[in-house]
Scaffold this active site. Structure first.
Site, PDB file in Angstrom:
ATOM      1  CG  LEU A  68      16.029  -7.689  -8.926  1.00  0.00           C
ATOM      2  CD1 LEU A  68      14.954  -7.629 -10.065  1.00  0.00           C
ATOM      3  CD2 LEU A  68      16.108  -6.077  -8.797  1.00  0.00           C
ATOM      4  CG  ASP A  69      16.684 -13.818 -10.755  1.00  0.00           C
ATOM      5  OD1 ASP A  69      16.463 -14.344  -9.606  1.00  0.00           O
ATOM      6  OD2 ASP A  69      16.069 -13.750 -11.620  1.00  0.00           O
ATOM      7  NE  ARG A  70      26.230 -12.713  -7.447  1.00  0.00           N
ATOM      8  CZ  ARG A  70      27.468 -13.365  -7.679  1.00  0.00           C
ATOM      9  NH1 ARG A  70      27.155 -14.641  -8.420  1.00  0.00           N
ATOM     10  NH2 ARG A  70      28.427 -12.874  -7.780  1.00  0.00           N
TER      11      ARG A  70
END
Length: 193
Positions: free
Chosen positions: A44-46
């Site tokens: 899950l992207d930053r």
């Protein structure tokens, strides 16, 4: 039985336990999770929030993250602009990227959900409306939902992964996790230790 952690990843946190190669200190999973032997099942992207699954079983990890299994992932997405039916239908049919067409998505406009505040908050612009969509995809290309909404003229402002398969972040506060015991090829979750 496998251990499965349902973690509500806050905005700005990396989906890994260590941060290698960055000159600045960035928050990682180790700031929130002290459970040994579990690893993220997918990413899950930053700059995204919400459900991140971690487990201690390689087969379960593959079942969750491998695109072959087409496990549904549902996102609550705040977009810049007021989504119209043509944009929504384009998302439903699939969007063409340089690396090919996405699979069709389940897309519905929704009222603004009752979510936790984001830190930092979303920048509000008085002259530009925004709207919310519930988008369910069954593949996992890099930054796929953001790329899809941008392709139809609706840049993503906030992205919250709400669920993966049968698991949801509904009752989990940001920065917290719930642990389950899972049996039978990753299905049939029940509360655990």
């Amino acid at each position: 039985m496998a251990r499965l952690l349902l973690f509500n990843k806050p905005f700005g946190v990396l989906s890994q336990f260590t941060d290698r190669g960055s000159p600045t200190v960035r928050s990682t999973l180790s700031d929130f999770i002290a459970v040994k032997g579990v690893y993220p099942a997918g990413r899950l992207d930053r700059d995204s929030e919400g459900l991140l699954l971690l487990c201690d079983d390689g087969r379960l990890q593959a079942r969750i993250s491998d695109p072959r299994f087409k496990m549904p992932k549902t996102y609550l997405v705040q977009v810049e602009g007021d989504p119209d039916e043509q944009q929504i239908e384009s998302l439903r049919r699939g969007v063409r990227f340089k690396d090919g067409m996405t699979l069709p998505a389940d897309v519905a406009p929704i009222d603004a959900p009752d979510l936790w505040p984001r830190d930092p908050p979303i920048r509000q612009r008085k002259t530009i409306p925004d709207g919310w969509l519930r988008i369910t995809i069954r593949e996992g290309r890099n930054r796929q939902v953001r790329r899809m909404t941008a392709a139809v003229g609706l840049p993503t402002l906030r992205l919250v992964r709400w669920s993966i398969g049968e698991w949801s972040v509904a009752e989990i506060a940001p920065g917290r996790f719930t642990e389950l015991s899972v049996g039978g090829k990753g299905m049939g979750a029940r509360a655990g230790g």
